[in-house]
Design a protein around this motif. Structure first.
Motif, short mmCIF file in Angstrom:
data_model
loop_
_atom_site.label_atom_id
_atom_site.label_comp_id
_atom_site.label_asym_id
_atom_site.label_seq_id
_atom_site.Cartn_x
_atom_site.Cartn_y
_atom_site.Cartn_z
N LEU A 83 0.83 -1.21 0.00
CA LEU A 83 0.00 0.00 0.00
C LEU A 83 0.86 1.25 0.00
O LEU A 83 0.57 2.22 -0.72
CB LEU A 83 -0.93 -0.02 1.22
CG LEU A 83 -2.07 -1.04 1.19
CD1 LEU A 83 -2.80 -1.07 2.53
CD2 LEU A 83 -3.04 -0.73 0.05
N ARG A 84 1.90 1.27 0.80
CA ARG A 84 2.81 2.42 0.83
C ARG A 84 3.44 2.65 -0.54
O ARG A 84 3.56 3.79 -1.00
CB ARG A 84 3.90 2.20 1.88
CG ARG A 84 3.44 2.34 3.32
CD ARG A 84 4.54 1.94 4.30
NE ARG A 84 4.13 2.21 5.67
CZ ARG A 84 4.28 3.36 6.30
NH1 ARG A 84 4.89 4.37 5.67
NH2 ARG A 84 3.87 3.54 7.53
N ARG A 85 3.84 1.57 -1.17
CA ARG A 85 4.47 1.71 -2.49
C ARG A 85 3.48 2.25 -3.52
O ARG A 85 3.81 3.10 -4.32
CB ARG A 85 5.01 0.33 -2.91
CG ARG A 85 5.88 0.35 -4.15
CD ARG A 85 6.41 -1.03 -4.46
NE ARG A 85 7.18 -1.04 -5.68
CZ ARG A 85 7.28 -2.06 -6.50
NH1 ARG A 85 6.65 -3.20 -6.20
NH2 ARG A 85 7.99 -1.98 -7.60
N ARG A 86 2.24 1.74 -3.46
CA ARG A 86 1.23 2.20 -4.42
C ARG A 86 0.89 3.66 -4.22
O ARG A 86 0.64 4.41 -5.17
CB ARG A 86 -0.02 1.35 -4.29
CG ARG A 86 -1.16 1.75 -5.21
CD ARG A 86 -2.30 0.78 -5.13
NE ARG A 86 -1.93 -0.55 -5.62
CZ ARG A 86 -2.75 -1.59 -5.66
NH1 ARG A 86 -4.02 -1.45 -5.25
NH2 ARG A 86 -2.35 -2.75 -6.12
N LEU A 87 0.87 4.10 -2.94
CA LEU A 87 0.52 5.48 -2.62
C LEU A 87 1.72 6.43 -2.68
O LEU A 87 1.57 7.63 -2.46
CB LEU A 87 -0.10 5.55 -1.23
CG LEU A 87 -1.43 4.79 -1.07
CD1 LEU A 87 -1.86 4.78 0.39
CD2 LEU A 87 -2.52 5.41 -1.94
N GLY A 88 2.90 5.91 -2.97
CA GLY A 88 4.09 6.74 -3.05
C GLY A 88 4.61 7.20 -1.72
O GLY A 88 5.34 8.20 -1.63
N ARG A 89 4.28 6.49 -0.65
CA ARG A 89 4.75 6.84 0.69
C ARG A 89 6.10 6.19 0.96
O ARG A 89 6.46 5.18 0.34
CB ARG A 89 3.72 6.43 1.73
CG ARG A 89 2.36 7.11 1.58
CD ARG A 89 1.39 6.62 2.63
NE ARG A 89 1.85 6.90 3.97
CZ ARG A 89 1.23 6.49 5.08
NH1 ARG A 89 0.14 5.73 4.97
NH2 ARG A 89 1.69 6.79 6.27
N PRO A 90 6.88 6.75 1.91
CA PRO A 90 8.19 6.15 2.22
C PRO A 90 8.05 4.70 2.68
O PRO A 90 7.13 4.37 3.44
CB PRO A 90 8.72 7.04 3.35
CG PRO A 90 7.99 8.34 3.19
CD PRO A 90 6.64 7.98 2.67
N LEU A 91 8.93 3.84 2.21
CA LEU A 91 8.89 2.44 2.61
C LEU A 91 9.66 2.17 3.88
O LEU A 91 9.42 1.17 4.55
CB LEU A 91 9.46 1.56 1.47
CG LEU A 91 8.76 1.69 0.11
CD1 LEU A 91 9.38 0.70 -0.88
CD2 LEU A 91 7.27 1.44 0.25
N VAL A 92 10.57 3.05 4.22
CA VAL A 92 11.40 2.89 5.44
C VAL A 92 11.21 4.11 6.32
O VAL A 92 11.22 5.22 5.83
CB VAL A 92 12.88 2.73 5.07
CG1 VAL A 92 13.76 2.72 6.32
CG2 VAL A 92 13.09 1.44 4.28
#
Length: 283
Positions: free
Chosen positions: A274-283
């Motif tokens: 979900l983070r990747r799809r929304l462009g949010r930081p992964l770390v």
């Protein structure tokens, strides 16, 4: 520390066995701190963590965030796709870039050192296999081989080239024995690790409720050499009690439906996606 020479590349055969049924989410909680001690027993790794200037990744300052980062890394490594591992590798690289020794550091280190990443991967693999077998009994050869090849991903999801991973389980055992004998924990790193063992990063009520049991489990899961380095004692009776606890947990875990047994790895993998799809930081 002596490190093994490069070996010819090998095919990652982790997919040859259905490994999801050999993954216990509870093992990530039981073995986490013991594995951190193993990793940090290599002086460059220990000093790299203790001296790190990346406050956002410090477990003592942000324990929940650090737990999410670590378990997401394991989730992506164990259950993710090649593309997801590549994306997470890039995110970790950004966090690791400032982690390098300074002029006053007693040992030299760099978070991108592939031989140090090999050691971290080796600790994760050895700890996971040891805990699985203590919970469920020995793996058959096919599963053990698949688990071993999966272990390489613990390093290649960082910057370790696959060529550094030992060629087979026998070579790994030789590497492990050699490297473990060369580990040492200095007083500064030891004090940091004892804070982790005693859950000092969590609220006082949590420390009081779970600290003693946590210390018991961590001590029992460490190799004997590292117990000595940490100044911890362990008896045969304690070992018998821990083995009984682990076998009981293993039996209970095996009876659970797979989605529950794999939790929280599946939940953290979903969060990463979900983070990747929304462009949010992964770390």
């Amino acid at each position: 520390m002596p490190w093994p020479p490069h070996t010819p590349p090998r095919i990652d055969r982790a997919g040859s066995v259905e490994l999801e049924r050999h993954i216990d989410g509870i093992a990530g909680f039981l073995g986490g701190t013991a594995n951190v001690i193993m990793q940090l027993s290599a002086p460059p790794v220990g000093r790299g963590v203790v001296e790190s200037t990346v406050d956002s990744g410090k477990v003592m300052l942000h324990p929940i965030k650090r737990l999410r980062t670590t378990l997401t890394y394991l989730s992506v490594t164990l259950l993710g796709t090649d593309a997801e591992r590549a994306a997470y590798r890039q995110a970790v690289d950004v966090a690791h870039r400032p982690v390098r020794s300074g002029a006053s550091s007693p040992v030299r280190y760099n978070a991108f050192d592939p031989t140090l990443q090999l050691w971290v991967a080796a600790c994760l693999y050895w700890g996971a296999k040891d805990l699985y077998e203590r919970m469920h009994g020995p793996m058959d050869d096919a599963t053990a081989d698949a688990f071993f090849h999966l272990g390489a991903r613990m390093g290649t999801t960082l910057q370790m080239p696959h060529t550094l991973w030992p060629a087979n389980r026998r070579d790994f055992d030789e590497y492990w024995a050699r490297q473990l004998a060369n580990t040492s924990i200095d007083p500064t790193v030891r004090a940091y690790l004892h804070d982790l063992v005693d859950l000092r990063m969590l609220p006082r009520p949590v420390q009081l409720a779970f600290g003693r049991m946590h210390r018991f489990v961590v001590t029992g899961l460490l190799p004997a050499h590292l117990r000595c380095e940490m100044g911890l004692t362990w008896s045969q009776r304690e070992d018998q009690v821990l083995d009984h606890v682990l076998r009981t947990l293993g039996a209970a875990s095996a009876a659970l439906p797979q989605p529950i047994r794999v939790f929280p790895y599946n939940a953290y993998l979903l969060d990463m996606r979900l983070r990747r799809r929304l462009g949010r930081p992964l770390v």
